[in-house]
Scaffold this motif. Sequence first.
Motif, PDB file in Angstrom:
ATOM      1  N   VAL A  95      26.552  27.628  52.437  1.00 61.73           N
ATOM      2  CA  VAL A  95      27.654  28.575  52.330  1.00 61.73           C
ATOM      3  C   VAL A  95      28.753  28.133  53.284  1.00 61.73           C
TER       4      VAL A  95
ATOM      5  N   SER B  82      28.422  27.965  48.214  1.00 64.43           N
ATOM      6  CA  SER B  82      29.105  29.208  47.874  1.00 64.43           C
ATOM      7  C   SER B  82      30.145  29.477  48.953  1.00 64.43           C
ATOM      8  N   VAL B  83      31.093  30.327  48.643  1.00 64.17           N
ATOM      9  CA  VAL B  83      32.091  30.598  49.661  1.00 64.17           C
ATOM     10  C   VAL B  83      32.206  32.079  50.010  1.00 64.17           C
ATOM     11  N   LEU B  84      32.126  32.309  51.290  1.00 65.95           N
ATOM     12  CA  LEU B  84      32.228  33.638  51.858  1.00 65.95           C
ATOM     13  C   LEU B  84      33.689  33.827  52.228  1.00 65.95           C
TER      14      LEU B  84
END
Lengths: 350, 350
Positions: free
Chosen positions: B66, B96-98
């Motif tokens: 992430v 994934s991107v926060l």
Amino acid sequence: MSRKPFATIRDVARLAGVSPATVSGVLNQKGNSRAEVRERIEQAMKALDYHADHMARSLKTGSNKVIGMVIPDLRNFFFAELMCGVEEVARAAGFSVLFSHANKDQQLERANLAMLSAHRVAGAVVCSTDAHTSYDGALRRFPIVFVDRLPVIGFRGQAVTVDNTAAAWEATRHLIGLGHTDIAIIAGRTDLLAGLQRIEGFRRGMQEACLAIRDEYFRQGDYSIESGYRRGLELLGLPEPPTAIFSCNNNMTLGLMQALAEYKVECPDEISVLSYDDFPWAAFFRPQLTAVAQPGLEMGRRAARMLLDTVAAGKGPEEYGQENVVLKAELRIRQSTGRPRIAALKGRAQ
Amino acid sequence: MSRKPFATIRDVARLAGVSPATVSGVLNQKGNSRAEVRERIEQAMKALDYHADHMARSLKTGSNKVIGMVIPDLRNFFFAELMCGVEEVARAAGFSVLFSHANKDQQLERANLAMLSAHRVAGAVVCSTDAHTSYDGALRRFPIVFVDRLPVIGFRGQAVTVDNTAAAWEATRHLIGLGHTDIAIIAGRTDLLAGLQRIEGFRRGMQEACLAIRDEYFRQGDYSIESGYRRGLELLGLPEPPTAIFSCNNNMTLGLMQALAEYKVECPDEISVLSYDDFPWAAFFRPQLTAVAQPGLEMGRRAARMLLDTVAAGKGPEEYGQENVVLKAELRIRQSTGRPRIAALKGRAQ
DNA sequence: ATGAAAGCGCTAACAA
DNA sequence: TTGTTAGCGCTTTCAT
């Protein structure tokens, strides 16, 4: 030299001369520690720049303060606003948001859901790519609130949408109220409920005024700038062009304005234009665009709140609830709509 | 009835009649399992709809797929594009991107970093709120690639920016090449390096052409629509208004165009306007706006790639590298700039 | 009020 | 090739 590792709860405990459990207690505000001890622990945390590991915590507790958000395209202002609303509410509740694009690709959308699932998000807000995707699998794992677009026809579940029918109806009434009778529509995607509803609202408005929708005034677009441009050109090239055009989304309006410029048709003097979807620049066009403004930010907020409530309730899929909050859009009357000048336009048409 | 719990690796192992370690082996493509066993395991995973828990995995391995992204405002098209670029590259690499907003609030920015830290992100792409924030603490924990805006003057570290100076210089040259000599600038935030550079590029361009920048032609804005409008009004109200205006960002250009409309000054016939920052609607204005287009999408992509490379290298803060990739902006000449008509303008000015 | 111990779901040594 | 064991960082009984 390698990266400095994070301090753990044991490091803190050791430095403060207590046990990890005690540290955990003050961390979670359990309030059953003496002030003196708490003080010492807090000092130690500061000294070590300690930040509790969310993942370890989630693993233990089975909850996770992260929600997912899936939207089709951030570059579309409406979706960007949606996202802002979600982020704002999530942050306020101490949640983070894991973001992903669905980019009009159904397979990608599935992959996104799987990814969110793998990250054990507490729930998700999703703006579906189209109306044929099944979310059953995902829904059994975590709650989902749909926003703007419903995943299937006849969907029953949690959602936040806007009353497209009413908005289109009001827009149509505005045009009719101005004296227009020859009104054209550039419709949007009919595989999306929202697209259908905009057409329906238009139909209803016309019908109520006993006005016919001429076949050649009904043009099918696909929400792209290009289609707005093409349909606009077709409309203006008609032997009897309309005196007003209702364009069903922001991009198509842009294309349409381009077509008007090319035809050197003055707006609103010769033709009125009403756009579904407002955007910040609409007020800076010449003429300033009359538009239906959807409350994107508010939709995002409401969706996030609904999701967070469901998450907090901690119930199973059978009890998720089925409220579909329907927000109202607002008609912003500016300068691109005015009384018809039929003669002027007809004289120019060739 | 409560939510259906996720199947664990042990559930899969039990169903397939093997040990968890074996399942882990096929899960991570270690390739040291017999095809027959692998088959059985895969069947079991499907049957249970198993999805490995990323958090548990991260906890064990100490890595986390992430990355974080912090930007000031998604509603600004440029930042939305940045975000798209980052997401695209991250996804392709299985990350994934926060996401989080920094909303021009330095304290919020700190909180964001802490949050990312708590989530043990592998790294982050950040578009800093302003040039005074210290990232030392965070940087010791995970790599950060800054994009568009640098966190401190004299920053040395990884970043992707655009050559604002060159872009502003080129824009100025374009105006001068058209024959303008009375050129005004509406400058942007001077607490941001980019803002300073745009002014610098303008200065340099003028200087090279031996043109003076008159005091009353230098106007300080703050990147808001409002300031573009106000400064525009001031400029147009001058006894000798300029024949061209260089506006230092998209919002201020919007305000400026509004001012022109109010003064009923024709663009580009009476005055030329050049905008720093392009956006999709710029081409649909009347006149179509000549603008400096920053490669937002590409910047996001590059930043994400740089970050992912650093993450993959797995080095410590001392070895993060300091490449500052500087991309070029593109001048898109459209219709809002043309040859000066000094007489016409002066006659109108009062 | 504090600590010891167990265990969340996973992977990595090492043993078999 | 497969299984056993230990432990990542945290919280949560249950003793003390």
